[in-house]
Scaffold this active site. Structure first.
Site, PDB file in Angstrom:
ATOM      1  N   LYS A 113       0.862  -1.182   0.000  1.00 37.62           N
ATOM      2  CA  LYS A 113       0.000   0.000   0.000  1.00 37.62           C
ATOM      3  C   LYS A 113       0.898   1.231   0.000  1.00 37.62           C
ATOM      4  O   LYS A 113       1.680   1.446   0.927  1.00 37.62           O
ATOM      5  CB  LYS A 113      -0.898  -0.005   1.228  1.00 37.62           C
ATOM      6  CG  LYS A 113      -1.726   1.265   1.330  1.00 37.62           C
ATOM      7  CD  LYS A 113      -2.755   1.196   2.430  1.00 37.62           C
ATOM      8  CE  LYS A 113      -3.473   2.510   2.555  1.00 37.62           C
ATOM      9  NZ  LYS A 113      -4.498   2.488   3.605  1.00 37.62           N
ATOM     10  N   LYS A 140      -2.169  -1.587  -3.879  1.00 36.37           N
ATOM     11  CA  LYS A 140      -3.015  -0.406  -3.824  1.00 36.37           C
ATOM     12  C   LYS A 140      -2.171   0.846  -3.962  1.00 36.37           C
ATOM     13  O   LYS A 140      -1.181   0.942  -3.233  1.00 36.37           O
ATOM     14  CB  LYS A 140      -3.739  -0.416  -2.480  1.00 36.37           C
ATOM     15  CG  LYS A 140      -4.576   0.787  -2.197  1.00 36.37           C
ATOM     16  CD  LYS A 140      -5.234   0.650  -0.860  1.00 36.37           C
ATOM     17  CE  LYS A 140      -5.962   1.944  -0.575  1.00 36.37           C
ATOM     18  NZ  LYS A 140      -6.103   2.203   0.810  1.00 36.37           N
TER      19      LYS A 140
HETATM   20  C1  PBG Z   1      -7.437   3.325   5.533  1.00 38.56           C
HETATM   21  C2  PBG Z   1      -7.672   3.250   4.079  1.00 38.56           C
HETATM   22  C3  PBG Z   1      -7.507   4.247   3.099  1.00 38.56           C
HETATM   23  C4  PBG Z   1      -7.966   3.717   1.900  1.00 38.56           C
HETATM   24  C5  PBG Z   1      -8.361   2.411   2.171  1.00 38.56           C
HETATM   25  N1  PBG Z   1      -8.145   2.139   3.519  1.00 38.56           N
HETATM   26  C6  PBG Z   1      -7.068   5.650   3.216  1.00 38.56           C
HETATM   27  C7  PBG Z   1      -5.685   6.016   3.495  1.00 38.56           C
HETATM   28  O1  PBG Z   1      -4.793   5.184   3.649  1.00 38.56           O
HETATM   29  O2  PBG Z   1      -5.485   7.223   3.625  1.00 38.56           O
HETATM   30  C8  PBG Z   1      -8.027   4.438   0.581  1.00 38.56           C
HETATM   31  C9  PBG Z   1      -9.032   3.923  -0.384  1.00 38.56           C
HETATM   32  C10 PBG Z   1      -9.351   4.834  -1.520  1.00 38.56           C
HETATM   33  O3  PBG Z   1      -8.714   5.866  -1.757  1.00 38.56           O
HETATM   34  O4  PBG Z   1     -10.303   4.478  -2.223  1.00 38.56           O
HETATM   35  N2  PBG Z   1      -6.127   3.443   5.942  1.00 38.56           N
END
Ligand code: PBG
Length: 323
Positions: free
Chosen positions: A195, A248
């Protein structure tokens, strides 16, 4: 002029011909729809930067879930927006928290729909960071306790899969141990393993009201220039007991999806994130691109890169189109 022997166009000459030799497919079961649960009743508040997506109270969420089941999509992933946020993210691991109640309601009212839960703290902390703040940074090991407690409370509520998205070190192991000792050895972990600290999460933070109040998430989410580090993260998560791995965002990181697919034999998920969705919607609304076509093309490209399934805000629209 000799005739060319090789004419790849032969196999593209008609739709039945193209269909015959197609290497990648899209099915409704490939899609997971993210949903945002809020307190209240009859609440259906559109997220302005994500047309067609809403913050939903549980009663409204159930309608959406019934539709998802009807469309035969792979499942839903739940995010919670609590009424109160605090320093310790207590709403995240409260057995009566918004996500825990939402899962119970879905399991009761829409049986058969696969329910995943996002396990993180940023929606529940007053400062919007993903864990306990000590000296201006997220403390890794204290945060693990919150995550483990949240995952167990989701499993107790009936979640089919838990998906930690916080990027703390050791969270998969901590969650696995906690689930096993709480009597949930069968609940799989889908790890947001690679991520990235991405600008593409902007619209989500409006949806989840989770923008960090200070600083950013670069001390825990991955640095976009790195790919070897992504493989290392995935390897560690597998060692700690992850059942599935996620990359992601999706489209800007197709190289990571491909390498994950080539290297690991577990299911690979891609998350087409909020910013990816919003960009397509914005361009389509300006008449600059064909929304349906681009939607299916981007999803297909994730599959071609090696994703088994895709978390996407297009889940319903795409399922309707191909269903
Ligand atoms: C929680 C999380 C996030 C997303 C999914 N889980 C936000 C972040 O890390 O700031 C983002 C999903 C999206 O942008 O659709 N940590």
């Amino acid at each position: 002029m000799p005739f060319p022997i090789h004419r790849p166009r032969r196999l593209r000459s008609s739709e039945p011909m193209r269909r015959l030799v197609r290497e990648t497919s899209l099915e409704p079961t490939d899609f997971i729809l993210p949903l945002f649960a809020v307190e209240g009743e009859g609440v259906r508040k559109e997220i302005s930067s994500m047309p067609g997506n809403h913050q939903l109270s549980i009663d409204e969420l159930l309608k959406e879930c019934a539709e998802c089941r009807e469309l035969g999509i792979g499942g839903v992933i739940l995010f919670g927006i609590p009424a109160h946020k605090d320093e310790e993210a207590t709403g995240g691991y409260d057995p009566e928290g918004i996500v825990q109640r939402a899962v119970r309601a879905i399991k009761q009212e829409v049986p058969g729909l696969l329910v995943m839960t996002d396990v993180c703290n940023c929606e529940y902390t007053s400062h919007g960071h993903c864990g306990k703040i000590i000296d201006g940074d997220v403390d890794n090991d204290i945060t693990l306790n919150w995550l483990a407690a949240a995952a167990v409370s989701h499993a107790q509520a009936g979640a089919d899969i838990v998906a930690p998205s916080d990027m703390m070190d050791g969270r998969v192991g901590a969650i696995r141990t906690a689930l096993d000792s709480a009597g949930f050895p069968k609940v799989p972990i889908l790890s947001y393993a690679a991520k990235y600290a991405s600008g593409f999460y902007g619209p989500f933070r409006e949806a989840a009201e989770s923008a960090p109040a200070f600083g950013d998430r670069r001390s825990y989410q991955m640095d976009p220039p790195n790919w070897r580090e992504a493989l290392r993260e995935m390897e560690l998560d597998l060692e700690e007991g992850a059942d599935m791995l996620m990359v992601k965002p999706a489209l800007p990181y197709l190289d990571i999806i491909r390498q994950a697919r080539d290297r690991f034999d577990v299911p690979i998920a891609a998350y087409q994130v909020s910013g990816e969705f919003s960009m397509i919607m914005a361009a389509a609304r300006n008449g600059w691109i064909d929304q349906d076509r681009i939607m299916l093309e981007t999803l297909l490209c994730c599959r071609r890169a090696g994703a088994d399934f895709i978390l996407t805000y297009f889940a319903r629209d795409a399922a309707r189109l191909i269903g």
